[in-house]
Design a protein around this motif. Structure first.
Motif, PDB file in Angstrom:
ATOM      1  N   MET B   1      33.834  45.741  37.805  1.00 60.66           N
ATOM      2  CA  MET B   1      34.268  44.907  38.946  1.00 60.66           C
ATOM      3  C   MET B   1      34.446  43.469  38.474  1.00 60.66           C
ATOM      4  O   MET B   1      33.572  42.897  37.830  1.00 60.66           O
ATOM      5  CB  MET B   1      33.209  44.953  40.046  1.00 60.66           C
ATOM      6  N   SER B   2      35.596  42.923  38.783  1.00 59.63           N
ATOM      7  CA  SER B   2      35.911  41.596  38.233  1.00 59.63           C
ATOM      8  C   SER B   2      35.184  40.471  38.969  1.00 59.63           C
ATOM      9  O   SER B   2      34.772  40.620  40.119  1.00 59.63           O
ATOM     10  CB  SER B   2      37.423  41.362  38.292  1.00 59.63           C
ATOM     11  N   THR B   3      35.040  39.375  38.257  1.00 69.57           N
ATOM     12  CA  THR B   3      34.300  38.240  38.798  1.00 69.57           C
ATOM     13  C   THR B   3      35.210  37.040  39.006  1.00 69.57           C
ATOM     14  O   THR B   3      36.393  37.065  38.673  1.00 69.57           O
ATOM     15  CB  THR B   3      33.186  37.806  37.832  1.00 69.57           C
ATOM     16  N   ILE B   4      34.584  36.015  39.479  1.00 66.05           N
ATOM     17  CA  ILE B   4      35.321  34.791  39.733  1.00 66.05           C
ATOM     18  C   ILE B   4      35.838  34.184  38.418  1.00 66.05           C
ATOM     19  O   ILE B   4      36.850  33.485  38.398  1.00 66.05           O
ATOM     20  CB  ILE B   4      34.393  33.811  40.499  1.00 66.05           C
ATOM     21  N   TYR B   5      35.140  34.482  37.332  1.00 66.25           N
ATOM     22  CA  TYR B   5      35.568  33.983  36.025  1.00 66.25           C
ATOM     23  C   TYR B   5      36.840  34.682  35.566  1.00 66.25           C
ATOM     24  O   TYR B   5      37.746  34.065  35.019  1.00 66.25           O
ATOM     25  CB  TYR B   5      34.465  34.183  34.985  1.00 66.25           C
ATOM     26  N   ASP B   6      36.880  35.983  35.790  1.00 68.81           N
ATOM     27  CA  ASP B   6      38.081  36.739  35.449  1.00 68.81           C
ATOM     28  C   ASP B   6      39.279  36.197  36.216  1.00 68.81           C
ATOM     29  O   ASP B   6      40.363  36.002  35.653  1.00 68.81           O
ATOM     30  CB  ASP B   6      37.887  38.222  35.806  1.00 68.81           C
ATOM     31  N   VAL B   7      39.053  35.954  37.487  1.00 66.17           N
ATOM     32  CA  VAL B   7      40.135  35.442  38.323  1.00 66.17           C
ATOM     33  C   VAL B   7      40.574  34.074  37.811  1.00 66.17           C
ATOM     34  O   VAL B   7      41.760  33.785  37.705  1.00 66.17           O
ATOM     35  CB  VAL B   7      39.693  35.350  39.794  1.00 66.17           C
ATOM     36  N   ALA B   8      39.586  33.238  37.481  1.00 67.44           N
ATOM     37  CA  ALA B   8      39.884  31.890  36.999  1.00 67.44           C
ATOM     38  C   ALA B   8      40.750  31.951  35.743  1.00 67.44           C
ATOM     39  O   ALA B   8      41.772  31.261  35.626  1.00 67.44           O
ATOM     40  CB  ALA B   8      38.587  31.148  36.715  1.00 67.44           C
ATOM     41  N   LYS B   9      40.353  32.787  34.825  1.00 66.63           N
ATOM     42  CA  LYS B   9      41.098  32.922  33.581  1.00 66.63           C
ATOM     43  C   LYS B   9      42.511  33.420  33.868  1.00 66.63           C
ATOM     44  O   LYS B   9      43.502  32.862  33.407  1.00 66.63           O
ATOM     45  CB  LYS B   9      40.378  33.902  32.643  1.00 66.63           C
ATOM     46  N   GLU B  10      42.593  34.451  34.693  1.00 68.78           N
ATOM     47  CA  GLU B  10      43.880  35.048  35.056  1.00 68.78           C
ATOM     48  C   GLU B  10      44.812  34.021  35.692  1.00 68.78           C
ATOM     49  O   GLU B  10      46.015  34.009  35.445  1.00 68.78           O
ATOM     50  CB  GLU B  10      43.649  36.208  36.030  1.00 68.78           C
ATOM     51  N   ALA B  11      44.232  33.145  36.494  1.00 65.12           N
ATOM     52  CA  ALA B  11      45.061  32.174  37.206  1.00 65.12           C
ATOM     53  C   ALA B  11      45.186  30.863  36.429  1.00 65.12           C
ATOM     54  O   ALA B  11      45.929  29.978  36.825  1.00 65.12           O
ATOM     55  CB  ALA B  11      44.467  31.900  38.581  1.00 65.12           C
ATOM     56  N   GLY B  12      44.446  30.735  35.347  1.00 61.62           N
ATOM     57  CA  GLY B  12      44.517  29.524  34.552  1.00 61.62           C
ATOM     58  C   GLY B  12      43.892  28.317  35.227  1.00 61.62           C
ATOM     59  O   GLY B  12      44.392  27.192  35.112  1.00 61.62           O
ATOM     60  N   VAL B  13      42.812  28.544  35.959  1.00 63.36           N
ATOM     61  CA  VAL B  13      42.107  27.429  36.603  1.00 63.36           C
ATOM     62  C   VAL B  13      40.609  27.582  36.312  1.00 63.36           C
ATOM     63  O   VAL B  13      40.191  28.511  35.630  1.00 63.36           O
ATOM     64  CB  VAL B  13      42.332  27.418  38.125  1.00 63.36           C
ATOM     65  N   SER B  14      39.827  26.689  36.863  1.00 63.13           N
ATOM     66  CA  SER B  14      38.390  26.798  36.657  1.00 63.13           C
ATOM     67  C   SER B  14      37.769  27.684  37.748  1.00 63.13           C
ATOM     68  O   SER B  14      38.331  27.817  38.836  1.00 63.13           O
ATOM     69  CB  SER B  14      37.749  25.418  36.714  1.00 63.13           C
ATOM     70  N   PRO B  15      36.625  28.265  37.449  1.00 64.65           N
ATOM     71  CA  PRO B  15      35.947  29.110  38.450  1.00 64.65           C
ATOM     72  C   PRO B  15      35.725  28.367  39.758  1.00 64.65           C
ATOM     73  O   PRO B  15      35.870  28.930  40.832  1.00 64.65           O
ATOM     74  CB  PRO B  15      34.619  29.447  37.779  1.00 64.65           C
ATOM     75  N   LYS B  16      35.394  27.114  39.629  1.00 69.34           N
ATOM     76  CA  LYS B  16      35.104  26.338  40.833  1.00 69.34           C
ATOM     77  C   LYS B  16      36.322  26.271  41.751  1.00 69.34           C
ATOM     78  O   LYS B  16      36.194  26.291  42.973  1.00 69.34           O
ATOM     79  CB  LYS B  16      34.664  24.935  40.438  1.00 69.34           C
TER      80      LYS B  16
END
Lengths: 362, 362
Positions: B1-16
């Motif tokens: 299950m993906s995390t906020i970090y995965d999403v951040a990387k995928e979108a090219g932004v920071s987790p925050k």
DNA sequence: CGGAGGCATGACATCGGTGTCATTTCTATG
DNA sequence: CATAGAAATGACACCGATGTCATGCCTCCG
């Protein structure tokens, strides 16, 4: 609110040891354990499920989706009676196994379903039960494709594991019991046409007749309930009129369900017919709120809701523990007994039949 | 299950930034937001409530303790019907406000209560509702002393905020309505003695009589139900016998609750009395499963369960949001309407009285 | 054109437990 | 008595979000 660190400090041990005492998952010296437990008590420590879930990836939660709790309060339908029993039994089993049940109610808003499932997923439920009010076919939303799911009182085309009532067997037992009690002219007022139970119960009725060597008379079988019909009473009145007006009238009326039986009581009373002296009546579902309170108490076939709920819970636990393969589709039929009450008259002259009949099936 | 970090990387932004998109709690550029949302969709990201709870100290959970769901299936009592409606309404309100309800069932095992509360505390519920089946006095376990709690359909001596049905007012309205319909000889079969509702409904009955200038006749008031009595039917039979045998018999029987009314229907039918031609009958509770299905449909005073559940939910939300002081004890009485159905006959000759009576209270 | 000030974003610590692996303390045995 | 091996405990990172604070980027205005 105190944490495991506070407890550790208070007891003079490391946090990890406190964790071990909490979970009893590794040996801890008796003396240490006592000290830690004392510290926990002093600090009124309550572990945080959130933290635990996060690290261990186990939430201890099981989601239960139902329409039961809010079944259309305005519809005059039985407000969630049956499913409640399913839920109760499932919850008991699950909580005995250390699982907490997150009950979610879709109510009439089936559009909310996806959002609801989303909430359950956010809570990282380890499994899911879907419980409905009436035995029916359903379709699950896609976002829970990869979850462990058990359907209760319903089934889908995707072959999701399910637990269902044995409607056919229940009606069969009911009618067979009537035959054993000397009835041979048996009317059957079916449940509403849309309901899955209708065909199954009808089948059970027919099987019991045929095994008893009784002819199937279509004039004795009528639809007396339609879903969503405003004037159900009128329909029922007409149906009773026809059934009772038959040249060879029945000695017993099998009602498709208890609610119908309740109405039949009223209508028969209007006609001056006494139950069971003049005519016997049986229901189906055995909603005790009806069957036990009616006068005389109603004979009815139980829908084994508690058993279904428990069965489903066990099934889900097996799936969660990977004892069952998710793909291994299972459909469990659960039977319930017939509760014989005073609404049925026994005809002595046919006791002989009873004996012979009983011998056949025992 | 993906995390906020995965999403951040995928979108090219920071987790925050992903967090900000999730919570919409800080401005995010339109373009960024779209990119993040797309990334979340691609990864089928589902936020973890556990992690969120841990950091933000807000679980978004509300605990609901009830005996409703598993009310003694063997007791022949109404299996959780009323409380279910309370729960349903509360859940609807709470989920609209973004809260998830953790429903826990104590069932008959009141010994489990403390353990159950413990589980809820582990989930860091932000508030708690305690819902019971019958209007009664209760005592809360001590481990939830410092929590936000609202009692529903019950109250305690510690002055915990509570939402209760207005039994006195309901019975008053019912009896007043009967008087308006020309009844002046009104029997009252009380609910079981132990029930809180008994005294309140009796009080309402008396107030309505006295305001209408009718004498209170003790011979018209009888206890027809005892909790736990095996042969309730016998008691009811005797009571009816006495009431109907009175030299000046009543024109209407007020039953302490719908279940009793259901039994009275059967007994009156046995005696050959027609409702409402020969005698009128009213109940209390308005359990539609009974009141609407009986023949003729039963007039009954509603217990406003939905309203109580909703009210309690709002009250709890206010407490959680600190809009209400925890010490500020509140007890809300909620009234429900009387639903007039065909079980009551209107006597025309006293219409004059109705008019005058109505003028008095309007 | 420069700087104030708001808008948008990021770095980093932290919530409270548990998993992993290391370390210390027993206990049994030769 | 030394020591292997088990028993008991501890050190430390990490689960996946959000709070705090810092910083980069615009925009607007003098």
């Amino acid at each position: 609110m105190s944490t495991i660190y506070d407890v550790a400090k208070e007891a003079g041990v490391s946090p990890k040891t406190v964790s071990r005492v909490l979970n009893a998952d590794a040996p801890v010296k008796e003396k240490t354990r006592v000290a830690v437990e004392a510290a926990m008590a002093r600090l009124a420590y309550v572990p945080s499920n959130a933290a635990r879930t996060m690290r261990s990836r186990k939430s201890g939660l099981v989601g239960l989706i139902t329409g039961a709790i809010s079944t259309s309060p305005g519809s005059g339908e039985f407000a969630g009676l049956p499913a409640i029993h399913i839920i109760q039994a499932a919850q008991r089993v699950l909580s005995e196994q250390g699982m907490t049940v997150l009950i979610s109610d879709v109510g009439e808003r089936h559009g909310q379903m996806a959002r609801l499932v989303q909430t359950l997923l956010e809570h990282r439920v380890e499994g899911l039960m879907y419980v409905v009010e009436f035995h029916e076919r359903i379709k699950l939303p896609e976002n829970l494709d990869s979850q462990s799911v058990v359907l209760v009182n319903c089934f889908d085309d995707a072959g999701t594991p399910a637990v269902l009532p044995d409607d056919e067997g229940g009606e069969y037992n009911l009618v067979r019991g009537l035959v054993e009690r000397g009835h041979s002219r048996i009317a059957f007022l079916t449940p509403p046409e849309q309901q899955v139970a209708r065909a199954l119960r009808l089948k059970g009725y027919q099987r019991a007749l045929s095994e008893a060597g009784l002819a199937y008379d279509p004039a004795m079988v009528m639809t007396a309930a339609l879903t969503g019909l405003a004037h159900e009473f009128d329909l029922l009145w007409d149906v009773l009129d026809r059934v009772l007006g038959n040249p060879d009238p029945p000695t017993v009326i099998c009602c498709g369900n208890d609610k119908m039986a309740m109405r039949v009581y009223g209508l028969l009373s209007d006609r001056g017919l006494k139950i069971p002296e003049d005519i016997s009546v049986v229901g189906y579902d055995d909603y005790r709120i009806i069957s036990e309170q009616l006068h005389p108490p109603l004979t009815s076939a139980s829908l084994p809701y508690e058993a279904m709920g428990a069965r489903a819970a066990h099934m889900l636990l097996s799936m969660i523990r990977k004892e069952i393969q998710p793909k291994e589709t299972r459909v469990d039929l659960v039977s319930g007994p017939v509760t014989w009450r005073k609404s049925v008259r026994t005809y002595d002259q046919t006791v002989v039949n009873i004996q012979s009949t009983r011998r056949n099936y025992k």
